[in-house]
Design a protein around this motif. Structure first.
Motif, PDB file in Angstrom:
ATOM      1  N   ASN A   1       7.548   5.614   1.431  1.00  0.00           N
ATOM      2  CA  ASN A   1       6.568   5.609   2.558  1.00  0.00           C
ATOM      3  C   ASN A   1       5.904   7.046   2.795  1.00  0.00           C
ATOM      4  O   ASN A   1       4.963   7.258   3.340  1.00  0.00           O
ATOM      5  CB  ASN A   1       7.417   5.518   4.109  1.00  0.00           C
TER       6      ASN A   1
ATOM      7  N   ASN B   1       0.938  -1.071   0.045  1.00  0.00           N
ATOM      8  CA  ASN B   1       0.003   0.014   0.068  1.00  0.00           C
ATOM      9  C   ASN B   1       0.773   1.261   0.017  1.00  0.00           C
ATOM     10  O   ASN B   1       0.393   2.419  -0.168  1.00  0.00           O
ATOM     11  CB  ASN B   1      -0.964   0.081   1.235  1.00  0.00           C
ATOM     12  N   LYS B   2       2.123   1.107   0.224  1.00  0.00           N
ATOM     13  CA  LYS B   2       2.693   2.363   0.017  1.00  0.00           C
ATOM     14  C   LYS B   2       4.065   2.252  -0.455  1.00  0.00           C
ATOM     15  O   LYS B   2       4.820   0.896  -0.703  1.00  0.00           O
ATOM     16  CB  LYS B   2       3.436   2.514   1.630  1.00  0.00           C
TER      17      LYS B   2
ATOM     18  N   GLU C   1       0.965   6.898  -1.063  1.00  0.00           N
ATOM     19  CA  GLU C   1       0.116   5.667  -1.079  1.00  0.00           C
ATOM     20  C   GLU C   1      -0.014   4.914  -2.642  1.00  0.00           C
ATOM     21  O   GLU C   1       0.138   5.668  -3.420  1.00  0.00           O
ATOM     22  CB  GLU C   1      -1.392   5.893  -0.799  1.00  0.00           C
TER      23      GLU C   1
END
Length: 231
Positions: A17, A12-13, A20
């Motif tokens: 970081n 999801n990343k 998204e």
């Protein structure tokens, strides 16, 4: 009833970081819709199983087509995305086709996943359809056949290209250059004359799509090839 396995990302990343990512929705919805219309037995799986992330960019009004929007608004479909099978749960199963959906998340959890490599190799060598779209094509990079050769060596294919990565403003975010990596493995890489337009390439039982805009054509070609493969 034909059986189709659709594999999506669990990531999801980006590595940095700060952004998204996840599945690019239309790269799932179009093949899902077409297979459902044919009453296929569809399994959606991801490396980790369970809830899968959707790239927020793929939900923006400018890119969210009617089919994708209708599915996104469907509570049953959203529930399905929350309960994907893990690759471990499906590795022993036989399918008529394996379809790797894209999204930048796949660049992290597809290429080095040995379970996914085995699933692809086994189905490809049994002459079942193996299909991949956009960044999902990265899932083919490290698949080796029984003869020790890379599956994509000498194959004509496509996938999200480096210029498109630049248009998507993700060049500095992605872990590698997919177009270059495919060529390094000896693939005969093709791309659409105009970036971000549909391109689908078929080479035997291997089908690849270049980008999200190939989702509709990709679904059509995969369904046609599945039918032809099982006459």
């Amino acid at each position: 009833m034909l059986k189709l396995l659709i594999v999506v990302t669990s990531v999801n990343k980006y590595e940095s970081n700060d952004l998204e990512t996840g599945l690019w929705l239309s790269e799932l919805t179009h093949i899902y819709h077409s297979a459902k219309e044919k009453s296929y037995d569809i399994t959606i799986a991801s490396p980790n199983g369970g809830d899968i992330p959707i790239d927020p960019e793929s939900l923006k009004p400018l890119v969210l087509d009617k089919i994708s929007k209708d599915y996104w608004d469907d509570a049953n479909f959203r529930n399905l995305l929350r309960h994907t099978k893990s690759l471990q749960e499906v590795e022993e199963q036989e399918f008529d086709g394996v379809y790797l959906a894209g999204g930048h998340g796949t660049m992290y959890d597809f290429p080095n996943n040995t379970l996914l490599q085995d699933i692809i190799k086994n189905h490809y060598e049994k002459h079942q359809i193996v299909a991949a779209i956009c960044h999902g094509v990265g899932g083919l990079l490290n698949v080796k056949l029984s003869n020790g050769e890379y599956l994509i060596k000498g194959k004509t294919l496509t996938g999200f290209n480096w210029f498109e990565e630049s248009l998507a403003r993700r060049k500095k975010k992605v872990p590698f250059n997919l177009e270059a990596a495919l060529k390094e493995r000896g693939a005969d890489y093709k791309k659409a004359f105009i970036p971000m337009t549909s391109k689908v390439v078929t080479d035997g039982n291997l089908i690849t799509g270049q980008n999200p805009f190939s989702s509709k054509e990709m679904a059509k070609v995969v369904i046609e090839e599945l039918k032809r493969n099982h006459k």
